[in-house]
Scaffold this motif. Structure first.
Motif, short mmCIF file in Angstrom:
data_model
loop_
_atom_site.label_atom_id
_atom_site.label_comp_id
_atom_site.label_asym_id
_atom_site.label_seq_id
_atom_site.Cartn_x
_atom_site.Cartn_y
_atom_site.Cartn_z
N GLY A 37 39.07 4.92 -37.79
CA GLY A 37 39.20 4.69 -36.28
C GLY A 37 38.33 5.67 -35.31
O GLY A 37 37.81 5.31 -34.38
N ALA A 38 38.10 6.96 -35.76
CA ALA A 38 37.26 7.69 -34.97
C ALA A 38 35.83 7.13 -35.25
O ALA A 38 34.99 7.19 -34.01
CB ALA A 38 37.21 9.22 -35.92
N LYS A 39 35.37 6.68 -36.22
CA LYS A 39 34.13 6.14 -36.18
C LYS A 39 33.83 4.93 -35.17
O LYS A 39 32.85 4.75 -34.71
CB LYS A 39 33.59 5.72 -37.47
N ALA A 40 34.97 4.06 -35.20
CA ALA A 40 34.60 2.91 -34.28
C ALA A 40 34.84 3.27 -32.83
O ALA A 40 34.13 2.69 -31.86
CB ALA A 40 35.98 2.09 -34.43
N VAL A 41 35.47 4.28 -32.49
CA VAL A 41 35.42 4.89 -30.96
C VAL A 41 34.05 5.58 -30.88
O VAL A 41 33.57 5.22 -29.92
CB VAL A 41 36.52 6.01 -30.93
N LEU A 42 33.61 6.51 -31.83
CA LEU A 42 32.23 6.88 -31.67
C LEU A 42 31.15 6.00 -31.62
O LEU A 42 30.27 5.92 -30.81
CB LEU A 42 32.06 7.79 -32.91
N ALA A 43 31.27 4.84 -32.49
CA ALA A 43 30.11 3.88 -32.19
C ALA A 43 30.27 3.10 -30.78
O ALA A 43 28.99 2.77 -30.60
CB ALA A 43 30.40 2.69 -33.47
N ALA A 44 31.55 2.67 -30.51
CA ALA A 44 31.33 2.17 -29.27
C ALA A 44 30.93 2.86 -27.94
O ALA A 44 30.27 2.47 -27.25
CB ALA A 44 32.77 1.52 -28.96
N ALA A 45 31.21 4.01 -27.86
CA ALA A 45 30.66 5.14 -27.14
C ALA A 45 29.32 5.38 -27.18
O ALA A 45 28.35 5.29 -26.02
CB ALA A 45 31.28 6.31 -27.07
N GLU A 46 28.66 5.48 -28.30
CA GLU A 46 27.33 5.67 -28.50
C GLU A 46 26.47 4.56 -28.02
O GLU A 46 25.60 4.38 -27.41
CB GLU A 46 27.03 5.89 -29.89
N ALA A 47 26.90 3.10 -28.38
CA ALA A 47 26.36 1.96 -27.93
C ALA A 47 26.39 1.80 -26.32
O ALA A 47 25.59 1.38 -25.70
CB ALA A 47 27.19 0.70 -28.51
N ASP A 48 27.49 2.32 -25.84
CA ASP A 48 27.77 1.89 -24.14
C ASP A 48 26.54 3.13 -23.61
O ASP A 48 25.68 2.62 -22.86
CB ASP A 48 28.81 2.41 -23.76
N ALA A 49 26.24 4.24 -24.20
CA ALA A 49 25.30 5.33 -23.62
C ALA A 49 23.98 4.80 -23.88
O ALA A 49 23.14 4.76 -23.06
CB ALA A 49 25.56 6.79 -24.35
N ALA A 50 23.85 4.20 -25.21
CA ALA A 50 22.35 3.76 -25.28
C ALA A 50 22.15 2.51 -24.45
O ALA A 50 20.95 2.44 -23.84
CB ALA A 50 22.33 3.23 -26.85
N LYS A 51 23.15 1.60 -24.06
CA LYS A 51 22.97 0.63 -23.12
C LYS A 51 22.60 1.06 -21.89
O LYS A 51 21.67 0.51 -20.94
CB LYS A 51 24.31 -0.29 -23.01
N ARG A 52 23.07 2.25 -21.38
CA ARG A 52 22.81 2.86 -19.98
C ARG A 52 21.55 3.75 -19.97
O ARG A 52 21.12 4.14 -19.18
CB ARG A 52 24.19 3.79 -19.77
#
Length: 166
Positions: A37-52
Motif C-alpha cells: 500500500g505504501a508503494k502504491a501511494v508513493l508511486a502515484a505521488a511520484e507520477a503526479d510530481a513528474a507530470k507537473r
C-alpha cells in the motif's frame, strides 16, 4: 417449590451481568498500511510530481509515524528528506492534514502552534481506513500548494485500491 427457588437463584446470578457495563477488549484489531500500500501511494505521488515537472521527496509512514517507503527524485533538495518525513509524521500523529495547521497559523493569535512538534504547511495527509489513521504521506520540494496536490494524488491511489477490494 424447589424448582421455583432454582429459577430465582439462577436469575439472581445472571443479574450482575445485566447491570455490569461491558469492558473494553484488552487488545484491538487494527487495519495497517502494508508495504504494498505504501508503494502504491508513493508511486502515484511520484507520477503526479513528474507530470507537473517537479522534483520532490515523498515519504509514507505507518500510523506511528515510522517510515515505510521514501523516494527522493533526482535533483530534489536533500533537506526534503527530513521535511517530507516531518510532514508525514505530523499528519499521522495528529490525524490531520498539515495544511490545516498552515491555515490556523495564518490566523491572528495562532503563534502558539509554533510550540508544537508539527510542520505547518501543505503536503502531509493522513491515510485512513474505517475512520482510523493507518499511515500518512508527506511531500516536500515544491510550493506548499504543489506539495499538497502531489500528496493528494497519493491518497487518491490508496483510496481507489481500497474501494476496489471488498
Amino acid at each position: 417449590m424447589r424448582r421455583l427457588v432454582l429459577v430465582v437463584a439462577a436469575g439472581l446470578l445472571a443479574a450482575p451481568a445485566l447491570i455490569t457495563p461491558a469492558r473494553a477488549a484488552p487488545v484491538q484489531d487494527r487495519a495497517v498500511l502494508t508495504l504494498e500500500g505504501a508503494k502504491a501511494v508513493l508511486a502515484a505521488a511520484e507520477a503526479d510530481a513528474a507530470k507537473r515537472g517537479l522534483k520532490v521527496t515523498i515519504t509514507v509512514v505507518d500510523f506511528a509515524g515510522l517510515p515505510l517507503a521514501m523516494a527522493r527524485m533526482d535533483d530534489a533538495s536533500t533537506v526534503g528528506v527530513e521535511i517530507s518525513l516531518a510532514k508525514a509524521r505530523t499528519a499521522a500523529g495528529f490525524n490531520t492534514p498539515t495544511g490545516t495547521y498552515e491555515q490556523r497559523l495564518q490566523k491572528e493569535g495562532a503563534l502558539r502552534l509554533l510550540t508544537l512538534p508539527i510542520v505547518a504547511s501543505e503536503g502531509g495527509i493522513p491515510i485512513k481506513r474505517g475512520g482510523r489513521t493507518v499511515g500518512a504521506i508527506g511531500v516536500s520540494g515544491a510550493t506548499s500548494q504543489e506539495d499538497g496536490l502531489i500528496a493528494t494524488a497519493g491518497i487518491a491511489a490508496i483510496e481507489a485500491a481500497l474501494a476496489a477490494k471488498p
